[in-house]
Design an enzyme around this catalytic site. Structure first.
Site, PDB file in Angstrom:
ATOM      1  N   GLY A  91      85.760  10.266  51.896  1.00 39.12           N
ATOM      2  CA  GLY A  91      84.779   9.819  52.875  1.00 39.12           C
ATOM      3  C   GLY A  91      85.259   8.574  53.595  1.00 39.12           C
ATOM      4  CG  ASN A 151      76.231   1.131  49.389  1.00 38.06           C
ATOM      5  OD1 ASN A 151      76.672  -0.010  49.293  1.00 38.06           O
ATOM      6  ND2 ASN A 151      76.061   1.729  50.552  1.00 38.06           N
ATOM      7  CE  LYS A 157      77.297  -3.227  49.974  1.00 42.30           C
ATOM      8  NZ  LYS A 157      78.450  -2.323  50.044  1.00 42.30           N
ATOM      9  CG  ASN A 173      73.007  -2.141  50.093  1.00 44.02           C
ATOM     10  OD1 ASN A 173      73.330  -2.440  51.226  1.00 44.02           O
ATOM     11  ND2 ASN A 173      73.901  -1.839  49.172  1.00 44.02           N
TER      12      ASN A 173
END
Length: 298
Positions: A9, A98, A179, A183
């Site tokens: 990806g 993520n 992070k 998010n």
């Protein structure tokens, strides 16, 4: 050094391009068509109107014949990767996902591998099987997690491109939660409201709801400095004001989102510790409903 990149990806291609400038890199893809294209054409990087290319190997099989494996697939795709990793000999594995949904899985994963976790601060968009656009400069930050050999990775990463810095952080939890809070505050709201990141700061009602989400998430994560973290959320939102979050793109294109990796982790932690998460529950339910409605037109 030999490095395997699992996943073709945007993040996988970005990592493969820059790491191949200094290492022998193989991209491990799901489809033979993509592997063949990478072997034939290499990887092309588009950045600021310029094109760059690098030769790179590719395969659909995984092995322990690497000094490092970098796992770049999305969190919900890890369940198909774990069994493959369990069949190979001991090696170093860096997970770049993520959110933190995979942390619960990694804590229960009984393998002999040296496990590392990290975050990607770059902006990247895959244009084709062999082309990735580098849309925003950032860094790869990594930390030790289990049965690790940090000196080994520090040696691997001692040479890297100036546009692709790789940095070690001592505290994996602080690294990932830093992070995750960003998010959690930006991605689900932009997906639900169908707006670019910057609009969350320009509409008072959006700011107010984002702050409620932040307060719940920061309480669950036990952040040490909430004021600093909230400022960081707003700064990132402003810096990426013209961006459409990955969750918004996934919802728009009818793909499975990273709601489980981001909001799901927070809800599980809230449940384990008996904490309130009403706003996060609303967001999670809303995004999962949008995922099911793949025919919705935006």
């Amino acid at each position: 050094m030999k490095i395997g990149i699992i996943g073709g990806g945007s993040v996988g291609l970005l990592c493969a391009y820059y790491l191949s400038l200094y290492h022998d890199v193989t991209v491990v893809t799901r489809r033979e068509e993509q592997a063949a294209a990478i072997r034939s054409e290499g990887i092309r990087l588009d950045k600021d109107g310029e094109e760059f290319s690098a030769d790179c190997n590719a395969d659909t099989c995984m092995s322990s014949d690497f000094d490092l494996l970098v796992v770049t697939v999305k969190q919900h795709q890890l369940q198909s990767v774990f069994p493959l990793l369990e069949r190979i000999g001991k090696t170093n594995i860096l997970f770049l996902q993520n959110g933190m949904g995979h942390i619960h899985d990694l804590k229960d994963w009984r393998v002999g591998h040296s496990i590392y976790v990290g975050i990607v601060e770059h902006g990247a968009v895959r244009k084709s099987d062999t082309v990735v656009e580098h849309t925003g400069l950032g860094a790869i930050k990594w930390s030790t997690f289990h049965n690790t050999e940090p000196d080994r990775l520090n040696t691997l990463f001692q040479h890297n491109h100036s546009d692709f810095p790789i940095r070690y952080e001592a505290d994996w939890y602080r690294l990932l939660t830093g992070k995750l809070i960003v998010n959690a505050c930006i991605n689900p709201l932009t997906a639900l409201l169908q707006v670019k990141n910057g609009e969350l700061l320009t509409t008072p009602a959006y700011v107010a709801f984002m702050k409620l989400v932040f307060q719940e998430a920061s309480h669950i994560l036990k952040l040490e400095n909430e004021e600093e973290a909230w400022e960081r959320v707003q700064v990132v939102c402003g810096q990426t004001k013209e961006n459409r979050s990955s969750m918004l793109v996934d919802v728009t294109e009818g793909r499975k989102t990273e709601a489980d990796a981001i909001i799901g982790y927070l809800l599980k932690e809230a449940s384990l510790h008996g904490l309130d998460a009403a706003h996060l529950e609303f967001l999670y339910g809303s995004i999962k409903a949008l995922e099911r409605n793949t025919n919705k037109v935006f």
